[in-house]
Scaffold this motif. Sequence first.
Motif, PDB file in Angstrom:
ATOM      1  N   GLY A 184      -4.949  -0.851  -6.156  1.00 35.83           N
ATOM      2  CA  GLY A 184      -5.828   0.303  -6.068  1.00 35.83           C
ATOM      3  C   GLY A 184      -5.075   1.622  -6.075  1.00 35.83           C
ATOM      4  N   GLU A 185      -5.708   2.636  -5.507  1.00 36.37           N
ATOM      5  CA  GLU A 185      -5.136   3.984  -5.538  1.00 36.37           C
ATOM      6  C   GLU A 185      -4.443   4.322  -4.220  1.00 36.37           C
ATOM      7  N   PRO A 186      -3.428   5.192  -4.253  1.00 37.17           N
ATOM      8  CA  PRO A 186      -2.730   5.595  -3.024  1.00 37.17           C
ATOM      9  C   PRO A 186      -3.625   6.488  -2.165  1.00 37.17           C
ATOM     10  N   PRO A 187      -3.289   6.667  -0.874  1.00 34.70           N
ATOM     11  CA  PRO A 187      -2.077   6.140  -0.227  1.00 34.70           C
ATOM     12  C   PRO A 187      -2.139   4.630   0.001  1.00 34.70           C
ATOM     13  N   PHE A 188      -0.977   3.975  -0.019  1.00 27.69           N
ATOM     14  CA  PHE A 188      -0.897   2.541   0.094  1.00 27.69           C
ATOM     15  C   PHE A 188      -0.616   2.092   1.522  1.00 27.69           C
ATOM     16  N   GLY A 189      -1.240   0.990   1.890  1.00 26.93           N
ATOM     17  CA  GLY A 189      -0.923   0.346   3.153  1.00 26.93           C
ATOM     18  C   GLY A 189       0.301  -0.541   2.986  1.00 26.93           C
ATOM     19  N   SER A 229       3.771   7.500  -0.536  1.00 27.03           N
ATOM     20  CA  SER A 229       3.167   6.645   0.496  1.00 27.03           C
ATOM     21  C   SER A 229       4.177   6.279   1.563  1.00 27.03           C
ATOM     22  N   THR A 230       5.409   6.035   1.159  1.00 32.78           N
ATOM     23  CA  THR A 230       6.459   5.694   2.118  1.00 32.78           C
ATOM     24  C   THR A 230       6.811   6.878   2.992  1.00 32.78           C
ATOM     25  N   THR A 231       6.909   8.069   2.351  1.00 31.67           N
ATOM     26  CA  THR A 231       7.276   9.293   3.082  1.00 31.67           C
ATOM     27  C   THR A 231       6.212   9.685   4.091  1.00 31.67           C
ATOM     28  N   SER A 232       4.937   9.504   3.673  1.00 32.48           N
ATOM     29  CA  SER A 232       3.839   9.898   4.558  1.00 32.48           C
ATOM     30  C   SER A 232       3.594   8.915   5.697  1.00 32.48           C
TER      31      SER A 232
END
Length: 236
Positions: A184-189, A229-232
């Motif tokens: 799907g779309e970011p942000p990613f879990g 996603s990793t940074t956030s």
Amino acid sequence: MPTPAQAHFMRATAAAESSAAAEENPLALATGYELMLHKLANDRRRLKATESTEIKAEIKRELLSEYVPYVEGVLAAGTGVQDDVLMTILIWRIDAGDGAGAIEIARYAIAHQLSLPDGFKRKTPTLIAEEFADSAKRARDGGLPVDVTSLNTVLEITTGQDMPDEVRAKLHKEIGLALRLSIGEPPFGAEQLALGFTAMEHMKRAMQLHDKVGIKKEMEKLERELKNSTTSGAGS
């Protein structure tokens, strides 16, 4: 034990009866494999007379059920001898969208190094990898779901098999894109990130194998999405 004269009479009688039976029914003395080759030839003539690729696929789906007992028998016997009927059914199952059925034969064909029937220029592993990749692309282009499990299985059974780098690159590309679509779309879990990084590995491998595979933009976009996603901390 019959006398020499009686043995000669029995041989002559059997030969005459066999000859007469063959004249009445040319398939009377055919082996099971020869009978299937005869059926296959008739079915191929039917397909050759059909111009529509879509209709051909429908006909193949209709015909395939008639070959199931034969395929099951060959795979169960496991003799590994060359079999043009089996290899044709492998191709038809791919064409008909029966990925699981095609893989069942593909494993056997690769394990026993079976060749494709006359008229096919590609080696068996090359055809399997390329046809599955092309099928995934058609599904993706049409907005249909892609069976990434089948693609991964094809990659597994063709690992170590000789084929053009461009073909293997196509397979890695389709696996990468299928995984990307699945998250799907970011942000990613966390789970999405894990699949995203796996997708990135396949995309990079595709580029290593063939830098004109046509995945550079998708790879750069995914790389940004994963980084953001990793940074956030979305994956935590």
